[in-house]
Design an enzyme around this catalytic site. Structure first.
Site, PDB file in Angstrom:
ATOM      1  N   ASN A 148      11.675   4.677   7.824  1.00  0.00           N
ATOM      2  CA  ASN A 148      10.529   4.477   8.707  1.00  0.00           C
ATOM      3  C   ASN A 148      10.873   4.582  10.187  1.00  0.00           C
ATOM      4  O   ASN A 148       9.988   4.760  11.020  1.00  0.00           O
ATOM      5  CB  ASN A 148       9.903   3.106   8.446  1.00  0.00           C
ATOM      6  N   GLN A 176       6.527   5.898   3.733  1.00  0.00           N
ATOM      7  CA  GLN A 176       6.572   6.871   4.834  1.00  0.00           C
ATOM      8  C   GLN A 176       6.527   8.316   4.353  1.00  0.00           C
ATOM      9  O   GLN A 176       6.102   9.207   5.092  1.00  0.00           O
ATOM     10  CB  GLN A 176       7.829   6.650   5.677  1.00  0.00           C
ATOM     11  N   SER A 196       1.345   2.868   0.599  1.00  0.00           N
ATOM     12  CA  SER A 196       0.506   2.140   1.552  1.00  0.00           C
ATOM     13  C   SER A 196      -0.606   3.042   2.055  1.00  0.00           C
ATOM     14  O   SER A 196      -0.391   4.231   2.305  1.00  0.00           O
ATOM     15  CB  SER A 196       1.351   1.641   2.730  1.00  0.00           C
ATOM     16  N   HIS A 198      -2.562   2.651   4.976  1.00  0.00           N
ATOM     17  CA  HIS A 198      -2.771   2.868   6.406  1.00  0.00           C
ATOM     18  C   HIS A 198      -1.780   3.835   7.041  1.00  0.00           C
ATOM     19  O   HIS A 198      -1.875   4.128   8.227  1.00  0.00           O
ATOM     20  CB  HIS A 198      -2.798   1.535   7.156  1.00  0.00           C
ATOM     21  N   THR A 234      -9.691 -10.928  -6.758  1.00  0.00           N
ATOM     22  CA  THR A 234     -10.779  -9.949  -6.688  1.00  0.00           C
ATOM     23  C   THR A 234     -10.373  -8.765  -5.824  1.00  0.00           C
ATOM     24  O   THR A 234      -9.902  -8.928  -4.702  1.00  0.00           O
ATOM     25  CB  THR A 234     -12.045 -10.604  -6.105  1.00  0.00           C
ATOM     26  N   CYS A 322       7.223  -3.282  12.356  1.00  0.00           N
ATOM     27  CA  CYS A 322       7.429  -4.553  11.657  1.00  0.00           C
ATOM     28  C   CYS A 322       8.488  -5.414  12.315  1.00  0.00           C
ATOM     29  O   CYS A 322       8.646  -6.578  11.975  1.00  0.00           O
ATOM     30  CB  CYS A 322       7.817  -4.286  10.202  1.00  0.00           C
TER      31      CYS A 322
END
Length: 402
Positions: A148, A176, A196, A198, A234, A322
């Protein structure tokens, strides 16, 4: 110009439009039996199939999660706790994402043993090191597909073959790489794979884990039995729908985007290295993602460079989002064997499909000026450098600007 797409990406208009009805119109709980619930369940199943198709998996091998970090945690802890009676040894690399490294640190506190393979100056492991690290106690190998921070790509297919031969479960973090290069779970020989939303122009807070049929693990979240009992709670239907659409778009445009992004990346590398003295590319120059390049510049401080670029309209980073609030040297760049002082002079540029309007020449001019300004006040910069002996590749040997 936004140049930090490895941190997150803009939700595409097509993805957003597909999500909208599931916030206001089709808002039912997919576990219910009436029409609103059935419609939500249908959307959930369609999204699951889209994710599966994008990585050459089966729909029932896809479990939705809250993101890449949760997927990594589920893969690593789930296997560790499932097979701890067979062994407590795990193999990884020195420069995994924090979602992997911090999870492994937690397991080490529970007496698991972790081997961290070196990545050498090019940011790639040696398969021979992996073979030597395997013991009868090894239950899991977890190695990221593409890094990343510097974008180097590991030999995942070869690692997967070794894991299969030894009967060891293999997980890779493909957060990535997915959407940038081909991610085919069959070709990669993986048992578990993290994704992921996003990072591919989908919404935040949604991810998935591929679990190869026949691979068993212990759930992290217990409750109502959603996601085949592997991830209770949920489901975020609107987010999952957006993720599914983003996967479909990424897969259909993969080749086109690879050509476009790698061309811009290569132009960036050529112009930065030829324009700015004492500039370098971190990691392997060839085996890297098409959208990402990480530079380091001698005798400057990366955070200051990011702030100057931001004032000029360019959003970039020094490394992983991160860990951007931490002041210590990047563990990823340190793992390459770089001097800690040089590590702090890094700049990560990561592109997205919408980066085709990016003016590379204008950016490099701005970057070169920022580096020059920072070096003028840097005590580390060699003030005795004979500029008269340095021919600027951009302006010629009469240049006194660069």
């Amino acid at each position: 110009m936004y140049l930090d797409n490895s941190a997150t990406t803009q939700v595409s208009q097509e993805v957003f439009e597909e999500m909208k009805p599931y916030f206001t119109e089709v808002f039912g709980n997919p576990s219910t039996l009436y029409r609103f619930g059935r419609e939500s369940k249908k959307a959930l199943n369609q999204a699951r199939q889209r994710v599966a198709d994008a990585i050459n998996a089966k729909a029932d091998e896809i479990i939705f999660t809250g993101g890449g970090s949760e997927s990594d945690n589920l893969a690593i802890k789930g296997i560790a706790f499932k097979y701890l009676n067979q062994g407590k040894h795990i193999i990884t690399t020195e420069f995994e994402h924090p979602a992997v490294k911090e999870t492994l640190k937690f397991l080490e506190s529970l007496d698991f043993k972790v081997t961290y393979l070196p990545v050498y100056e090019n940011g790639i492991i040696k398969v021979e090191d992996l073979k030597e690290a395997i013991t009868p106690e090894t239950i899991l190998i977890t190695i990221m597909h593409g890094n990343n921070e510097i974008g180097t790509i590991q030999p995942i297919e070869e690692i997967g073959k070794i894991a299969r031969e030894k009967g060891i479960i293999f997980h890779t973090d493909a957060v990535q790489t997915f959407g940038k290069i081909e991610v085919d779970v069959e070709k990669l020989n993986v048992d578990l794979l993290s994704l992921s939303s996003h990072k591919i122009n989908g919404p935040k807070g949604v991810g998935a884990i591929y679990i190869k049929k026949g691979t068993n693990l212990v759930p992290l979240i217990h409750g109502g039995g959603q996601e085949r009992g592997i991830r209770a709670g949920t489901e975020n239907v609107a987010g999952i729908v957006g993720f599914g659409k983003a996967c479909e778009l990424a897969a259909s445009q993969l080749d086109e985007h690879y050509v476009k992004l790698s061309s811009i990346r290569d132009e960036l590398i050529e112009k930065v290295l030829s324009t700015i003295p004492e500039s370098y590319v971190n990691g392997d120059i060839e085996h890297r993602l098409p959208n990402l390049v990480n530079f380091r510049f001698k005798a400057i401080e990366g955070e200051s460079l990011v702030l100057i670029l931001d004032s000029k309209g360019y959003q970039a980073s020094t490394g992983s989002a991160c860990s951007s609030n931490k002041l210590e040297a990047s563990p990823v760049l340190t793992a390459l064997g770089l001097d800690p002082v040089d590590v702090h002079g890094s700049l990560r540029l990561s592109l997205a499909p919408e980066s085709d309007s990016f003016d590379v020449d204008e950016f490099v001019d701005t970057l070169a000026d920022a580096v020059r300004r920072l070096r003028e006040i840097s005590p580390l910069w060699n003030q005795e450098l004979d500029y008269d002996s340095v021919m600027c590749k951009k302006h010629g040997d009469d240049c006194r600007m660069c």
